[in-house]
Design a protein around this motif. Structure first.
Motif, PDB file in Angstrom:
ATOM      1  N   UNK B  20      33.442  59.813  38.320  1.00 38.41           N
ATOM      2  CA  UNK B  20      34.762  60.041  37.753  1.00 38.41           C
ATOM      3  C   UNK B  20      35.748  59.145  38.484  1.00 38.41           C
ATOM      4  N   UNK B  21      36.413  58.280  37.747  1.00 40.99           N
ATOM      5  CA  UNK B  21      37.433  57.388  38.309  1.00 40.99           C
ATOM      6  C   UNK B  21      38.798  57.838  37.808  1.00 40.99           C
ATOM      7  N   UNK B  22      39.723  57.982  38.739  1.00 41.26           N
ATOM      8  CA  UNK B  22      41.031  58.493  38.382  1.00 41.26           C
ATOM      9  C   UNK B  22      41.970  57.422  37.858  1.00 41.26           C
ATOM     10  N   UNK B  23      42.805  57.810  36.897  1.00 40.37           N
ATOM     11  CA  UNK B  23      43.853  56.941  36.371  1.00 40.37           C
ATOM     12  C   UNK B  23      45.038  57.827  36.015  1.00 40.37           C
ATOM     13  N   UNK B  24      46.177  57.547  36.599  1.00 44.20           N
ATOM     14  CA  UNK B  24      47.416  58.231  36.253  1.00 44.20           C
ATOM     15  C   UNK B  24      48.454  57.203  35.853  1.00 44.20           C
ATOM     16  N   UNK B  25      49.250  57.555  34.872  1.00 46.13           N
ATOM     17  CA  UNK B  25      50.277  56.622  34.426  1.00 46.13           C
ATOM     18  C   UNK B  25      51.625  57.320  34.489  1.00 46.13           C
ATOM     19  N   UNK B  77      34.737  58.816  33.026  1.00 42.38           N
ATOM     20  CA  UNK B  77      33.584  59.574  33.509  1.00 42.38           C
ATOM     21  C   UNK B  77      32.292  59.000  32.953  1.00 42.38           C
ATOM     22  N   UNK B  78      31.232  59.225  33.724  1.00 39.19           N
ATOM     23  CA  UNK B  78      29.883  58.930  33.244  1.00 39.19           C
ATOM     24  C   UNK B  78      28.952  59.896  33.946  1.00 39.19           C
ATOM     25  N   UNK B  79      28.100  60.616  33.220  1.00 41.04           N
ATOM     26  CA  UNK B  79      27.283  61.662  33.834  1.00 41.04           C
ATOM     27  C   UNK B  79      26.257  61.124  34.839  1.00 41.04           C
ATOM     28  N   UNK B  80      25.719  59.924  34.574  1.00 39.74           N
ATOM     29  CA  UNK B  80      24.648  59.416  35.416  1.00 39.74           C
ATOM     30  C   UNK B  80      24.753  57.885  35.466  1.00 39.74           C
ATOM     31  N   UNK B  81      25.151  57.374  36.617  1.00 41.97           N
ATOM     32  CA  UNK B  81      25.387  55.928  36.705  1.00 41.97           C
ATOM     33  C   UNK B  81      24.087  55.171  36.967  1.00 41.97           C
ATOM     34  N   UNK B  82      24.133  53.883  36.596  1.00 40.90           N
ATOM     35  CA  UNK B  82      22.988  52.996  36.840  1.00 40.90           C
ATOM     36  C   UNK B  82      23.456  51.840  37.715  1.00 40.90           C
ATOM     37  N   UNK B  83      22.498  51.165  38.313  1.00 41.26           N
ATOM     38  CA  UNK B  83      22.830  50.030  39.162  1.00 41.26           C
ATOM     39  C   UNK B  83      23.649  49.001  38.389  1.00 41.26           C
ATOM     40  N   UNK B  84      23.373  48.864  37.099  1.00 41.79           N
ATOM     41  CA  UNK B  84      24.073  47.873  36.273  1.00 41.79           C
ATOM     42  C   UNK B  84      25.536  48.236  36.020  1.00 41.79           C
ATOM     43  N   UNK B  85      25.956  49.421  36.427  1.00 47.91           N
ATOM     44  CA  UNK B  85      27.369  49.793  36.287  1.00 47.91           C
ATOM     45  C   UNK B  85      28.222  49.232  37.415  1.00 47.91           C
ATOM     46  N   UNK B  86      27.601  48.589  38.362  1.00 47.99           N
ATOM     47  CA  UNK B  86      28.358  47.948  39.441  1.00 47.99           C
ATOM     48  C   UNK B  86      29.331  46.941  38.847  1.00 47.99           C
ATOM     49  N   UNK B  87      30.614  47.162  39.094  1.00 46.76           N
ATOM     50  CA  UNK B  87      31.656  46.348  38.447  1.00 46.76           C
ATOM     51  C   UNK B  87      33.004  46.801  38.982  1.00 46.76           C
ATOM     52  N   UNK B 102      51.449  45.444  28.192  1.00 43.57           N
ATOM     53  CA  UNK B 102      50.286  46.205  28.626  1.00 43.57           C
ATOM     54  C   UNK B 102      50.174  46.064  30.136  1.00 43.57           C
ATOM     55  N   UNK B 103      50.226  47.197  30.823  1.00 40.19           N
ATOM     56  CA  UNK B 103      50.224  47.215  32.282  1.00 40.19           C
ATOM     57  C   UNK B 103      48.881  47.741  32.782  1.00 40.19           C
ATOM     58  N   UNK B 104      48.339  47.063  33.785  1.00 41.77           N
ATOM     59  CA  UNK B 104      47.054  47.435  34.363  1.00 41.77           C
ATOM     60  C   UNK B 104      47.236  48.102  35.728  1.00 41.77           C
ATOM     61  N   UNK B 105      46.277  48.936  36.068  1.00 39.55           N
ATOM     62  CA  UNK B 105      46.208  49.478  37.412  1.00 39.55           C
ATOM     63  C   UNK B 105      45.594  48.481  38.365  1.00 39.55           C
ATOM     64  N   UNK B 106      45.510  48.872  39.624  1.00 36.60           N
ATOM     65  CA  UNK B 106      45.024  47.958  40.655  1.00 36.60           C
ATOM     66  C   UNK B 106      43.497  47.822  40.666  1.00 36.60           C
ATOM     67  N   UNK B 107      42.825  48.628  39.876  1.00 38.21           N
ATOM     68  CA  UNK B 107      41.370  48.500  39.760  1.00 38.21           C
ATOM     69  C   UNK B 107      40.616  49.358  40.755  1.00 38.21           C
ATOM     70  N   UNK B 108      39.402  49.729  40.370  1.00 35.52           N
ATOM     71  CA  UNK B 108      38.481  50.449  41.249  1.00 35.52           C
ATOM     72  C   UNK B 108      37.163  49.695  41.255  1.00 35.52           C
ATOM     73  N   UNK B 109      36.739  49.325  42.462  1.00 39.29           N
ATOM     74  CA  UNK B 109      35.453  48.647  42.573  1.00 39.29           C
ATOM     75  C   UNK B 109      34.371  49.695  42.714  1.00 39.29           C
ATOM     76  N   UNK B 110      33.390  49.646  41.836  1.00 41.32           N
ATOM     77  CA  UNK B 110      32.287  50.602  41.854  1.00 41.32           C
ATOM     78  C   UNK B 110      31.025  49.888  42.317  1.00 41.32           C
ATOM     79  N   UNK B 111      30.432  50.417  43.376  1.00 39.96           N
ATOM     80  CA  UNK B 111      29.167  49.875  43.880  1.00 39.96           C
ATOM     81  C   UNK B 111      28.114  50.953  43.738  1.00 39.96           C
ATOM     82  N   UNK B 112      26.997  50.594  43.121  1.00 39.38           N
ATOM     83  CA  UNK B 112      25.911  51.545  42.914  1.00 39.38           C
ATOM     84  C   UNK B 112      24.730  51.144  43.789  1.00 39.38           C
ATOM     85  N   UNK B 113      24.286  52.073  44.609  1.00 39.56           N
ATOM     86  CA  UNK B 113      23.112  51.823  45.453  1.00 39.56           C
ATOM     87  C   UNK B 113      21.864  52.092  44.633  1.00 39.56           C
ATOM     88  N   UNK B 114      20.930  51.124  44.634  1.00 35.67           N
ATOM     89  CA  UNK B 114      19.714  51.340  43.823  1.00 35.67           C
ATOM     90  C   UNK B 114      18.820  52.426  44.424  1.00 35.67           C
TER      91      UNK B 114
END
Lengths: 112, 114
Positions: B20-25, B77-87, B102-114
């Motif tokens: 779950x990655x948070x986003x508030x505007x 949200x995503x119930x079950x992440x995969x290594x390929x979701x690293x982004x 169109x305004x963007x947030x600062x981003x969230x880096x997601x790292x998935x451990x295999x």
């Protein structure tokens, strides 16, 4: 194939020089955007344009200028007044019906 | 003026974990909301969007997001992440009816451990 073309991919300039980044789209989109992407800061809006011959400042417009003489083209000039110009610049386009933005591959500008 | 906050700068998960990655505007009016993803070495692409109607929207690759108007949130949200979701994941907001800003947030880096 329709898309957005940004050129060049890498650009190097000396401090004090103006430099123009190209952005062309063949998607027939009315709106075009320039963002700057820096690590940890996400995408920050520099300028955007809804129609030809009209554009508005984004959140960080100082030191930049744009023109929109043709629907397909939205060049960005990074002037010598921009204090920290080294960054990754992204161009995007979209239509006014809330469809998603299409992004170019970006130009990485390095000023030394 | 609208703004977007993504409080998680870097999230590290193991494969099969839930995400779950948070986003508030912040904006007082009606908005359109988007999540974009940038895979390593690739350009940004749309994951999903909320324009109106059902506040639970489903996107590509098993992602979904829920718009909670009272909380000004649009968490991904995503119930079950995969290594390929690293982004890197970006939330974006557009004020409806205004100029197409169109305004963007600062981003969230997601790292998935295999």
């Amino acid at each position: 194939d329709g898309g957005i073309t940004q050129s060049p991919k890498y650009l190097f300039r000396k401090e004090g020089q103006n430099v123009t980044l190209s952005c062309e789209q063949n998607l027939n989109h009315d709106a075009m955007y320039w963002y700057r992407q820096d690590p940890g800061q996400g995408l920050r809006l520099i300028y955007y344009s809804q129609i030809v011959n009209d554009f508005q400042k984004g959140d960080i417009a100082e030191g930049y200028s744009v023109s929109r003489e043709k629907k397909e083209s939205f060049p960005l000039t990074v002037t010598s007044a921009q204090k920290n110009p080294t960054a990754f610049y992204l161009c995007a386009s979209g239509d006014v019906n809330n469809s998603p933005l299409h992004f170019g591959n970006g130009t990485r500008l390095t000023v030394t | 003026a609208q703004s977007v906050s993504q409080h998680n700068h870097h999230v590290i998960l193991s494969e099969a974990a839930s995400l779950e990655l948070g986003c508030n505007y912040s904006y007082g009016g009606t908005v359109n909301l988007f999540w974009y993803v940038q895979y390593p070495g690739q350009h940004l692409q749309l994951l999903l969007k909320y324009l109106s109607g059902d506040p639970l929207v489903k996107g590509i690759k098993g992602f979904e997001a829920e718009f909670i108007k009272s909380k000004f949130s649009f968490n991904l949200r995503k119930p079950s992440v995969q290594w390929s979701d690293t982004a890197e994941y970006f939330c974006a907001v557009k004020a409806r009816g205004s100029a197409s800003k169109i305004i963007f947030g600062s981003g969230t880096r997601l790292s998935i451990r295999p």
